[in-house]
Write a protein that holds these residues in place. Sequence first.
Motif, PDB file in Angstrom:
ATOM      1  N   THR A 186       0.646  -1.373  -0.041  1.00 54.06           N
ATOM      2  CA  THR A 186      -0.047   0.066   0.090  1.00 54.06           C
ATOM      3  C   THR A 186       0.815   1.404   0.059  1.00 54.06           C
ATOM      4  O   THR A 186       0.215   2.227  -0.153  1.00 54.06           O
ATOM      5  N   CYS A 187       2.044   1.132   0.412  1.00 50.34           N
ATOM      6  CA  CYS A 187       2.831   2.594   0.655  1.00 50.34           C
ATOM      7  C   CYS A 187       4.266   2.199   0.439  1.00 50.34           C
ATOM      8  O   CYS A 187       4.718   1.332   0.106  1.00 50.34           O
ATOM      9  N   HIS A 218       6.722   2.328   2.495  1.00 49.99           N
ATOM     10  CA  HIS A 218       7.284   0.997   3.502  1.00 49.99           C
ATOM     11  C   HIS A 218       7.128  -0.202   2.909  1.00 49.99           C
ATOM     12  O   HIS A 218       8.005  -1.006   3.060  1.00 49.99           O
ATOM     13  N   CYS A 219       5.994  -0.505   2.414  1.00 50.43           N
ATOM     14  CA  CYS A 219       5.646  -1.889   1.659  1.00 50.43           C
ATOM     15  C   CYS A 219       6.721  -2.041   0.651  1.00 50.43           C
ATOM     16  O   CYS A 219       7.382  -3.297   0.413  1.00 50.43           O
ATOM     17  N   ALA A 239       9.981  -2.961   2.023  1.00 51.67           N
ATOM     18  CA  ALA A 239      10.007  -4.241   2.605  1.00 51.67           C
ATOM     19  C   ALA A 239      10.113  -5.154   1.515  1.00 51.67           C
ATOM     20  O   ALA A 239      10.947  -6.071   1.800  1.00 51.67           O
ATOM     21  N   TYR A 264       2.693 -10.362   2.705  1.00 48.11           N
ATOM     22  CA  TYR A 264       2.046 -10.074   1.017  1.00 48.11           C
ATOM     23  C   TYR A 264       1.897 -11.312   0.559  1.00 48.11           C
ATOM     24  O   TYR A 264       2.601 -12.337   0.728  1.00 48.11           O
TER      25      TYR A 264
END
Lengths: 69, 69
Positions: A12-13, A15-16, A19, A65
């Motif tokens: 979603t963002c 940070h994702c 990661a 995810y």
Amino acid sequence: MENITLQIEGMTCGHCKQAVTNSLQELNGVENVQVNLEQNNAEVTYNPNQVSLEQMKEAVEEQGYDVKN
Amino acid sequence: MENITLQIEGMTCGHCKQAVTNSLQELNGVENVQVNLEQNNAEVTYNPNQVSLEQMKEAVEEQGYDVKN
């Protein structure tokens, strides 16, 4: 080297994106990773003698995810 | 100690929740932080003699989110 596009759900963002990028880049045999949030995918350049699709999927899924390949 | 609920825009995932939580907890005078993703807010318990609303807003906004208070 080969290329694969992983279809990934749940990012979603930024940070994702980071990661997922980090989880793939840490694998031996992964040379390059380009995550595209809008397209829900990651383009990976890798050495198939060193790393498998299954290992890439596991690395991403460990971050929370889903990989649809 | 006082309590305030910060209205925060832009948090989408657990990483965001953690980033906002950490940014607030690092401030001197902030005793407790509870981020609620679904409600787009953070409940903060703080000592008003040590930390101001303006400092809390700045900390969250530095992480890339908007505070609507």
